[in-house]
Design a protein around this motif. Sequence first.
Motif, PDB file in Angstrom:
ATOM      1  N   UNK A  40      10.367  42.434  67.375  1.00 40.57           N
ATOM      2  CA  UNK A  40       9.891  42.664  68.540  1.00 40.57           C
ATOM      3  C   UNK A  40      10.843  43.152  69.591  1.00 40.57           C
ATOM      4  N   UNK A  41      12.301  43.203  69.398  1.00 39.06           N
ATOM      5  CA  UNK A  41      13.191  43.352  70.276  1.00 39.06           C
ATOM      6  C   UNK A  41      13.093  44.936  70.073  1.00 39.06           C
ATOM      7  N   UNK A  42      13.309  46.081  71.408  1.00 35.25           N
ATOM      8  CA  UNK A  42      13.171  47.311  71.445  1.00 35.25           C
ATOM      9  C   UNK A  42      14.197  47.870  70.635  1.00 35.25           C
ATOM     10  N   UNK A  43      13.697  49.126  69.975  1.00 37.45           N
ATOM     11  CA  UNK A  43      14.565  49.772  69.048  1.00 37.45           C
ATOM     12  C   UNK A  43      16.019  50.442  69.525  1.00 37.45           C
ATOM     13  N   UNK A  44      16.054  50.316  71.054  1.00 35.12           N
ATOM     14  CA  UNK A  44      17.255  50.804  71.693  1.00 35.12           C
ATOM     15  C   UNK A  44      18.265  49.882  71.559  1.00 35.12           C
ATOM     16  N   UNK A  45      18.062  48.513  71.421  1.00 28.59           N
ATOM     17  CA  UNK A  45      18.905  47.374  71.317  1.00 28.59           C
ATOM     18  C   UNK A  45      19.412  47.224  70.014  1.00 28.59           C
TER      19      UNK A  45
ATOM     20  N   UNK B 171      18.505  56.031  63.211  1.00 30.78           N
ATOM     21  CA  UNK B 171      17.306  56.858  63.480  1.00 30.78           C
ATOM     22  C   UNK B 171      17.422  57.403  64.870  1.00 30.78           C
ATOM     23  N   UNK B 172      17.518  55.964  65.900  1.00 22.02           N
ATOM     24  CA  UNK B 172      17.838  56.194  67.177  1.00 22.02           C
ATOM     25  C   UNK B 172      19.096  56.904  67.644  1.00 22.02           C
ATOM     26  N   UNK B 173      20.120  56.723  67.308  1.00 23.48           N
ATOM     27  CA  UNK B 173      21.401  57.235  67.616  1.00 23.48           C
ATOM     28  C   UNK B 173      21.336  58.898  67.409  1.00 23.48           C
TER      29      UNK B 173
ATOM     30  N   UNK C 175      13.745  63.329  71.991  1.00 23.84           N
ATOM     31  CA  UNK C 175      12.849  62.688  70.623  1.00 23.84           C
ATOM     32  C   UNK C 175      13.283  61.234  70.610  1.00 23.84           C
ATOM     33  N   UNK C 176      13.953  60.633  71.527  1.00 27.54           N
ATOM     34  CA  UNK C 176      14.256  59.301  71.319  1.00 27.54           C
ATOM     35  C   UNK C 176      12.790  58.385  71.521  1.00 27.54           C
ATOM     36  N   UNK C 177      12.191  58.571  72.548  1.00 27.22           N
ATOM     37  CA  UNK C 177      10.877  57.873  72.550  1.00 27.22           C
ATOM     38  C   UNK C 177       9.946  58.034  71.357  1.00 27.22           C
ATOM     39  N   UNK C 178       9.636  59.200  70.650  1.00 31.73           N
ATOM     40  CA  UNK C 178       9.220  59.204  69.454  1.00 31.73           C
ATOM     41  C   UNK C 178       9.994  58.266  68.190  1.00 31.73           C
ATOM     42  N   UNK C 179      11.197  58.462  68.166  1.00 34.53           N
ATOM     43  CA  UNK C 179      12.137  57.483  67.497  1.00 34.53           C
ATOM     44  C   UNK C 179      11.719  56.060  67.533  1.00 34.53           C
ATOM     45  N   UNK C 180      11.876  55.820  68.946  1.00 33.26           N
ATOM     46  CA  UNK C 180      11.433  53.968  69.254  1.00 33.26           C
ATOM     47  C   UNK C 180      10.052  53.895  68.674  1.00 33.26           C
ATOM     48  N   UNK C 181       9.141  54.602  68.860  1.00 33.13           N
ATOM     49  CA  UNK C 181       7.689  54.408  68.144  1.00 33.13           C
ATOM     50  C   UNK C 181       7.782  54.257  66.629  1.00 33.13           C
TER      51      UNK C 181
END
Length: 359
Positions: free
Chosen positions: A254-259, A318-320, A326-332
């Motif tokens: 549930x933690x955001x993919x950015x973390x 993937x995020x890095x 395209x980072x928002x799409x990677x987070x999704x």
Amino acid sequence: MALLVFGASVALKAVIPPQSAPPGVLVQEKSRLVDPATELLNANAVAVKAGLFIENLHSLSLRQRIFNAEGLYWLIWPQDIQRVMEAEEISPLQLVEITNQVNSSSTLIEPDTAAPVALSDGSFYQLFRFSTSLYISKIDLRRSPFQRLVLPVVLEIVPDAFSLSQKKVLLVADTGPGNSTIGADASINGFSIESTRYVSSLHSYGTTWGLNRGSLDYPRLSLEVVMRSDSFSSFVTWILPLLIVMLIVMLAPLLDGELGDLRLAIPSTALLTLIFLQQTYKAELPALNYLTFLDYLYAYSYIVSLVLFILFLWGNNVYSNANETSKPAAVLRIAGVDRLFQISSFVGFFVVGILAWMI
């Protein structure tokens, strides 16, 4: 994924047969259960009645498979047995032994009277008080920590003159009215007494003791105390900590993919915690050639934590590697895989728990 890997290991365990003993190695010592009434009739045997009363049970060690017991046992035998005992100079104390005692030097067995008491029907009676450490020969911990234990006190005819192939003597439980088998203070912490039962059997050692006289069957009588662990206490002590750790693991996506760094720390910390919890649990058990119910849950938890760590590594990469647009799409994308993992691992935990309980 974790459920498939674990399910495959369980399936292999069921398919691959257990290894047999090497050629030439035979286990000859054996016991067979008998019905005293039928055996007395078929073998024309003489009955020696025996009874047990356990006053105290304590110092149970599952790791060493021993427990301590104090109480009394009594024997009642007919006149023809008494004549043989007098001719062979066999004392009542030598008539039977507690065969599953661990250390004979620390065992105390004392007759209540100096000589056996003659009863009105012509038979003889002797009461003994005992205190000893006993070995648990058969133990099944497959459903541990919700285990069911059988604590035995085993009496066996000792003299060869009274084996079934010689004098045809059988040990029969004295279950007359008012013959209780266990005292009110006989208890072991964490367990409740479910029942007690007498079990008659014939024991063959599979050896002639070097005299080439044929194998002898020795009558046995066991008082088995059936005990069950407290379900609520076992759940709180062993299952609840595991569930809390796994809940944290399953909520971690549930933690955001950015973390990324924070997400990676959770499964590795959970793995160390699981290892510590399982080692604490296994420290109380003997070495087993099978997995317990709780071991299966730990094994699945290890796999889930490892898969989650790999998943977080993938998500972090993937995020890095994504550019700013395209980072928002990677987070999704990461969030979608995380949800799939959460659902599958949560369902898999219950499936593995049911399968482990049924094995």
